[in-house]
Scaffold this active site. Structure first.
Site, PDB file in Angstrom:
ATOM      1  N   GLY A   1       6.273  87.353  72.830  1.00 49.33           N
ATOM      2  CA  GLY A   1       6.768  87.907  71.859  1.00 49.33           C
ATOM      3  C   GLY A   1       6.807  89.597  72.439  1.00 49.33           C
ATOM      4  N   SER A   2       6.531  90.509  71.365  1.00 50.26           N
ATOM      5  CA  SER A   2       6.705  91.848  71.923  1.00 50.26           C
ATOM      6  C   SER A   2       5.719  92.556  72.731  1.00 50.26           C
ATOM      7  CB  SER A   2       6.762  92.821  70.565  1.00 50.26           C
ATOM      8  OG  SER A   2       5.498  93.066  69.802  1.00 50.26           O
TER       9      SER A   2
ATOM     10  N   ARG B   1       4.139  95.245  72.562  1.00 54.68           N
ATOM     11  CA  ARG B   1       3.244  96.109  71.904  1.00 54.68           C
ATOM     12  C   ARG B   1       2.206  94.916  71.321  1.00 54.68           C
ATOM     13  NH1 ARG B   1       2.236  96.714  66.679  1.00 54.68           N
ATOM     14  NH2 ARG B   1       4.201  95.539  66.164  1.00 54.68           N
ATOM     15  N   VAL B   2       2.726  94.269  70.804  1.00 48.54           N
ATOM     16  CA  VAL B   2       1.453  93.128  70.377  1.00 48.54           C
ATOM     17  C   VAL B   2       0.972  92.615  71.557  1.00 48.54           C
ATOM     18  CG1 VAL B   2       1.104  91.037  69.038  1.00 48.54           C
ATOM     19  CG2 VAL B   2       2.687  92.661  68.134  1.00 48.54           C
ATOM     20  N   ALA B   3       1.391  92.290  72.563  1.00 44.40           N
ATOM     21  CA  ALA B   3       0.941  91.693  73.797  1.00 44.40           C
ATOM     22  C   ALA B   3      -0.360  92.447  74.093  1.00 44.40           C
ATOM     23  CB  ALA B   3       1.957  91.408  74.647  1.00 44.40           C
TER      24      ALA B   3
ATOM     25  N   GLU C   1       4.307  86.253  78.025  1.00 46.46           N
ATOM     26  CA  GLU C   1       5.621  86.147  78.141  1.00 46.46           C
ATOM     27  C   GLU C   1       6.181  87.042  77.275  1.00 46.46           C
ATOM     28  OE1 GLU C   1       9.442  83.001  78.490  1.00 46.46           O
ATOM     29  OE2 GLU C   1       7.454  82.541  77.956  1.00 46.46           O
TER      30      GLU C   1
ATOM     31  N   CYS D   1      14.765  87.021  74.614  1.00 45.96           N
ATOM     32  CA  CYS D   1      14.010  87.860  75.254  1.00 45.96           C
ATOM     33  C   CYS D   1      14.280  88.325  76.726  1.00 45.96           C
ATOM     34  CB  CYS D   1      12.754  87.310  75.797  1.00 45.96           C
ATOM     35  SG  CYS D   1      12.603  85.673  76.310  1.00 45.96           S
TER      36      CYS D   1
END
Length: 553
Positions: free
Chosen positions: A280-281, A283-285, A299, A334
């Site tokens: 995912g994003s 920022r969240v990662a 990823e 992505c």
């Protein structure tokens, strides 16, 4: 504005022309998808679908329902059993019950390697049936609108992956090795060992392919996963889990949860899985990496680049691939092409005009362009206007809201768009962050470069958050050597047929340059993400004759 009558009808007329009436296909589907709890054509505000949670082998609802809007017409059509923070205990308990040595490993319950080879074989056979592949392709289109070919391609990749890991292929993933020791009776063995309790978090854009490939990889290696798929599309994975159960997947091996991010974060902090896979994003990662104390594989999204080299050839083909990379799935991959660097030799070609014509062919009616599920129309248009204030920038095509649509305002509706920005302006610190801001939609930046500016282009690529995919479109061996040797991207396509998207099941797909980087789809990816190395040294003697206790050392 013209209101689209129904999401299914939009694509059924255009995408399946020549293949028979959709209702006939649906009738066939109903007789061969016994696992399914929904009828794709019937999902609507008057007949909403329900998505449940799976914990400790039982399908359950929660205290509240999260209603989802049809991305094409805005009507509420799916309700998801949304787990609240106060309801996570059964999921935490289920994960904590799994020991660190996993559900199986090279020393324990080895028959389960064979079990998962059989499950994969049966599931592959199921997905190969036209009625079943049709069911999942259509269901994907309902929640993550993309062309029928794109949706069916996702199903086909998943089917091939399951086929690849049928039979003995699962236990081959756990292949060990041995090294001779220093003396008689000593030998060291390296094993692939499961983590035990693990978590999987996947995004909306590939509702079937990403969660299935990562889930099965985790199970193959002996882990007990909890999986959370973006609630907007989780109905696809819920139905796939039901298919897998029919194919022999033990019900207690996987937990499936629908929740918001805050609730999932609390669950992870309390259950403390040994490893979490996040797709995912960025920022969240990065936030999760801190919260989970580094026990994570990523990823994450990236600003993916493509460089056209000095050898101009196959202009029609290159234009078509550029169009596919930037705008297929409405740019919501992505690996979508975010920026295109064009060598000056291409300036006299018809590349850009051909790209504009190809972009103009995309229509909402066949979902070759469609709703953008994470960026609103207003924010995309605002970003375009900011870019056009940069000196020398130019709107090449697009830049307008889609016409005659009923896409709800919480989503985006943008025509395929390209903005030219001079390379010199991209390099300026005041512009760099704006130009390289990722817009997860049908949008790309285009710029030209001279041959002596290649180093500057590569410096731009180096500074971007771009370690997932890239493409170098050239057959010039010296040019390829220079670009590939001075860049870091996990999956990089090189050659005149190079692309950034379209990853099949036959090669590694994932980022590079980050020790947390995850892969997907291959034996190497599965072993890297879903197992760790365990070394066991056997030292059974015998002792040398007349051995005596040596002096202290």
């Amino acid at each position: 504005m013209h209101r689209l009558p129904f999401a299914i009808g939009v694509t059924a007329r255009a995408q399946r022309a020549g293949s028979g009436l959709f209702l006939n296909a649906l009738s066939r589907t109903l007789h061969s998808t016994s696992f399914a709890t929904v009828t794709v054509d019937a999902i609507s505000s008057s007949h909403p679908a329900e998505v449940k949670n799976l914990v400790q082998g039982e399908w359950k609802v929660s205290s509240g329902w999260n209603w989802l809007l049809d991305p094409l017409n805005g009507s509420p059509f799916i309700k998801v059993a949304d787990v609240q923070e106060a309801e996570i205990e059964p999921f935490v308990h289920s994960l904590c019950r799994c020991p660190k040595y996993g559900l199986h490993n090279p020393f324990r319950a080895q028959d389960r390697y064979l079990l998962y080879g059989d499950v994969s074989a049966k599931a592959a056979q199921m997905l190969a049936q036209p009625q079943v592949s049709e069911f999942f392709a259509r269901l994907i289109q309902r929640v993550s609108p993309k062309s029928y070919n794109q949706a069916l391609g996702e199903v086909n990749v998943t089917q091939k992956f399951l086929e690849n890991f049928s039979g003995d292929q699962v236990r081959f993933l756990a292949r060990s090795f041995a090294v001779p020791g220093n003396h008689l009776g000593q030998q060291s063995h390296g094993y692939r060992w499961p983590y035990g309790p693990v978590a999987i978090i996947t995004p909306f854009n590939f509702p079937l392919e990403i969660p299935v490939l990562q889930l099965m990889g985790a199970l193959y290696m002996g882990n007990k996963p909890i999986i959370k798929v973006d609630s907007k599309v989780s109905i696809v994975m819920e139905q796939m889990l039901r298919l897998l159960h029919d194919c022999g997947l033990p019900r207690e091996d996987v937990d499936f949860i629908n929740s918001d991010g805050k609730t999932m974060n609390k669950l992870l902090r309390e259950a403390k899985p040994q490893m979490t896979l996040f797709t995912g994003s960025s920022r969240v990662a990065e936030s999760l990496a801190v919260d989970l104390k580094g026990r994570i594989k990523l990823e994450d999204a990236g600003y993916d680049w493509k460089i056209l080299g000095p050898d101009v050839q196959e202009v029609d083909y290159v234009a078509w691939v550029c169009d596919q990379d930037a705008y297929a799935c409405s740019g919501q991959k992505c690996s979508a092409q975010s920026i295109l660097f064009i060598h000056e030799n291409w300036a006299s070609s018809e590349l850009l005009s051909k790209m504009q014509l190809l972009a103009g062919r995309r229509k909402l009616q066949d979902l070759t362009i469609g709703p953008v599920l994470t960026v609103t129309t207003e924010s995309m248009l605002e970003h375009i206007q900011k870019l056009l204030k940069i000196p020398g920038s130019e709107l090449l095509f697009g830049g307008e809201e889609l016409e005659n649509h009923s896409i709800p305002k919480i989503y985006g509706a943008l025509k395929p768009t390209a903005v030219f920005v001079p390379l010199a302006e991209i390099l300026k610190p005041d512009n760099f962050e704006l130009v390289t801001k990722e817009i997860f939609g049908p949008f790309q930046i285009i710029t030209y470069y001279k041959h002596d500016q290649l180093t500057e282009v590569l410096n731009v690529c180096e500074r971007m958050h771009a370690h997932l995919t890239a493409a170098v479109v050239s057959n010039d061996p010296l040019f390829l050597q220079e670009v590939l040797g001075k860049s870091v991207n996990g999956t990089t396509y090189a050659g005149i047929r190079a692309r950034t998207t379209g990853a099949p099941q036959n090669h590694w797909f994932g980022p590079a340059g980050d020790p947390r980087g995850a892969g997907i789809g291959t034996p190497e990816a599965i072993k890297l993400v879903w197992s760790c190395h365990r070394e066991i040294i056997h030292d059974i003697g015998p002792l040398p004759q007349n051995w005596e206790v040596p002096p202290p050392s």
